[in-house]
Design a protein around this motif. Structure first.
Motif, PDB file in Angstrom:
ATOM      1  N   UNK A 188       0.852  -1.156   0.063  1.00 48.19           N
ATOM      2  CA  UNK A 188       0.187  -0.005   0.071  1.00 48.19           C
ATOM      3  C   UNK A 188       0.757   1.312   0.068  1.00 48.19           C
ATOM      4  N   UNK A 189       0.171   2.398  -0.073  1.00 47.63           N
ATOM      5  CA  UNK A 189       1.127   3.613  -0.406  1.00 47.63           C
ATOM      6  C   UNK A 189       0.756   4.547   0.775  1.00 47.63           C
ATOM      7  N   UNK A 208      -4.188   9.579  -2.598  1.00 50.80           N
ATOM      8  CA  UNK A 208      -3.269  10.033  -1.531  1.00 50.80           C
ATOM      9  C   UNK A 208      -2.276  10.995  -1.877  1.00 50.80           C
ATOM     10  N   UNK A 209      -2.092  10.858  -3.076  1.00 48.81           N
ATOM     11  CA  UNK A 209      -0.919  11.936  -3.715  1.00 48.81           C
ATOM     12  C   UNK A 209      -1.332  13.267  -3.816  1.00 48.81           C
ATOM     13  N   UNK A 210      -2.790  13.507  -3.545  1.00 45.16           N
ATOM     14  CA  UNK A 210      -3.090  14.825  -3.621  1.00 45.16           C
ATOM     15  C   UNK A 210      -3.081  15.516  -2.153  1.00 45.16           C
ATOM     16  N   UNK A 211      -2.882  14.694  -1.397  1.00 47.50           N
ATOM     17  CA  UNK A 211      -2.917  15.316   0.127  1.00 47.50           C
ATOM     18  C   UNK A 211      -1.976  16.280   0.356  1.00 47.50           C
ATOM     19  N   UNK A 224     -10.104  26.316   1.354  1.00 51.56           N
ATOM     20  CA  UNK A 224     -11.103  24.891   1.542  1.00 51.56           C
ATOM     21  C   UNK A 224     -12.457  25.678   1.988  1.00 51.56           C
ATOM     22  N   UNK A 225     -13.499  25.094   1.947  1.00 55.10           N
ATOM     23  CA  UNK A 225     -14.624  25.525   2.478  1.00 55.10           C
ATOM     24  C   UNK A 225     -15.134  24.108   3.169  1.00 55.10           C
ATOM     25  N   UNK A 226     -15.423  24.528   4.811  1.00 58.51           N
ATOM     26  CA  UNK A 226     -15.911  23.300   5.333  1.00 58.51           C
ATOM     27  C   UNK A 226     -14.768  22.333   5.609  1.00 58.51           C
ATOM     28  N   UNK A 227     -15.025  21.137   5.564  1.00 59.43           N
ATOM     29  CA  UNK A 227     -14.175  19.924   6.311  1.00 59.43           C
ATOM     30  C   UNK A 227     -13.031  19.475   5.131  1.00 59.43           C
ATOM     31  N   UNK A 228     -12.054  19.575   5.085  1.00 59.80           N
ATOM     32  CA  UNK A 228     -10.868  19.188   3.931  1.00 59.80           C
ATOM     33  C   UNK A 228     -10.669  17.844   4.356  1.00 59.80           C
ATOM     34  N   UNK A 229     -10.849  16.831   3.273  1.00 67.17           N
ATOM     35  CA  UNK A 229     -10.936  15.328   3.113  1.00 67.17           C
ATOM     36  C   UNK A 229      -9.961  14.952   2.171  1.00 67.17           C
ATOM     37  N   UNK A 230      -9.419  13.593   2.165  1.00 71.60           N
ATOM     38  CA  UNK A 230      -8.771  13.041   0.951  1.00 71.60           C
ATOM     39  C   UNK A 230      -9.666  11.778   0.761  1.00 71.60           C
ATOM     40  N   UNK A 231     -10.186  11.712  -0.472  1.00 70.90           N
ATOM     41  CA  UNK A 231     -10.870  10.476  -0.847  1.00 70.90           C
ATOM     42  C   UNK A 231      -9.784   9.486  -1.148  1.00 70.90           C
ATOM     43  N   UNK A 232      -9.491   7.984  -0.768  1.00 68.99           N
ATOM     44  CA  UNK A 232      -8.616   7.319  -0.768  1.00 68.99           C
ATOM     45  C   UNK A 232      -9.039   6.104  -1.685  1.00 68.99           C
ATOM     46  N   UNK A 233     -10.337   5.767  -1.588  1.00 65.53           N
ATOM     47  CA  UNK A 233     -11.064   4.733  -2.389  1.00 65.53           C
ATOM     48  C   UNK A 233     -12.545   4.989  -2.864  1.00 65.53           C
TER      49      UNK A 233
END
Length: 336
Positions: free
Chosen positions: A9-10, A312-315, A327-336
């Motif tokens: 995994x990365x 993940x690379x966008x994190x 960002x607006x609101x909660x900042x997330x990274x979608x991994x799947x």
């Protein structure tokens, strides 16, 4: 249930400590092998990663309330995902869990360190925002430090962010007049029109003090501070006697700037109570707070917004944007 487990995994590690603003070169993307589980451990495939301002402080070697992020180790971060293997009696393959598994596609944790999630009640991502750590920071600071009474005025900085947006809505539910401070007309419109604040001051408009004075004709009884610097000074100038201040964050100084309070004499003149807090030091209250927050979201009484980066690379770039207020609101990274 059986779920496929890849061999690798990365993850993203801290490659170098920032000198000033965070840059992409502070991070490194790596591929590592999936470890074998010890007794009591759980392997989780992360679906979402939370990006939060506190991470900037952990990247520094300076002494703080928590140990610094270690170089060449997985960057710290809250995650939610699905259990793909378990040697813990409390977790079965297919369950969903929240944990501190960091900037990684997968992670191993002691089952006791995870929190099982009900994905039938709420979307998985919400457990990283309004019904997660940011929501708890809002809930604790408001209910245990500001202690608002109906009719009082509460000012919230970074009002469109993951924490501030919840603070304001909870204060409104307590019958308060709520004034937010945010950067830009789009964010202020969201704060008023969607979140239901009574007013929002655009600090980028250049009239922070005058605009805040106009929006708080009866003064200020509570301040929930996430930024520090000019926003805190402007709010302090509007305080009534015995106002309460919950100091949750100082994102304005995360790049090493000093954050003096120029009008600190007001603390004495108005007999103010100012208390900083770290929400993870109050874990005994989390079950109550999280239950209340989740119910408010489920009932539609607590609204939220998510900014989502993909992969993940966008994190790193998403994290840099968070620190710059993009960002607006909660900042997330979608991994799947």
């Amino acid at each position: 249930m059986t779920l496929e487990i890849p061999a690798n995994y990365q993850r993203i590690v801290l490659a170098a400590r920032p000198r000033g603003p965070v840059v992409e070169e502070n991070f490194r993307l790596e591929t590592v092998a999936v470890p074998a589980l010890a007794e009591g451990e759980v392997l989780v495939r992360n679906h979402y990663l939370s990006l939060d301002p506190y991470m900037r402080g952990r990247m520094s070697a300076a002494k703080s309330y928590a140990s610094s992020q270690a170089l060449d180790h997985t960057m710290i971060g809250n995650t939610v995902g699905q259990v793909v293997a378990s040697r813990h009696a409390g977790y079965a393959v297919g369950d969903y869990a929240a944990g501190l598994l960091g900037w990684a596609e997968m992670g191993v944790a002691d089952g006791a360190a995870l929190r099982k999630l009900d994905v039938a009640a709420l979307p998985l991502s919400v457990y990283l925002g309004a019904a997660g750590m940011p929501g708890m920071a809002a809930w604790y600071g408001l209910n245990h430090i500001i202690l608002p009474k109906a009719g009082e005025t509460v000012v919230v900085s970074a009002a469109s962010g993951a924490v501030g947006s919840v603070v304001g809505q909870l204060a409104k539910l307590r019958g308060c007049r709520v004034v937010g401070i945010a950067g830009g007309p789009e964010k202020c419109a969201h704060v008023v029109d969607v979140l239901g604040f009574d007013a929002c001051i655009d600090y980028k408009a250049g009239q922070l003090e005058a605009d805040l004075a106009a929006a708080t004709p009866d003064g200020v009884d509570g301040i929930f501070e996430n930024v520090g610097g000019a926003t805190l000074e402007a709010a302090l100038a509007r305080t009534n006697a015995f106002a309460r201040i919950a100091l949750c964050g100082l994102i304005g100084g995360f790049n090493g700037q000093e954050m003096p309070i120029k009008n600190s004499r007001i603390l004495l003149i108005n007999r103010l109570s100012l208390r900083g807090f770290i929400v993870t030091e109050h874990m005994d209250l989390w079950p109550q707070g999280l239950q209340e927050l989740a119910q408010l979201v489920a009932d539609g009484k607590l609204k939220y917004h998510e900014s989502v980066a993909t992969g993940l690379a966008a994190a790193p770039r998403a994290f840099m944007g968070l620190l710059q207020g993009q960002n607006l609101g909660k900042q997330l990274v979608k991994l799947i």
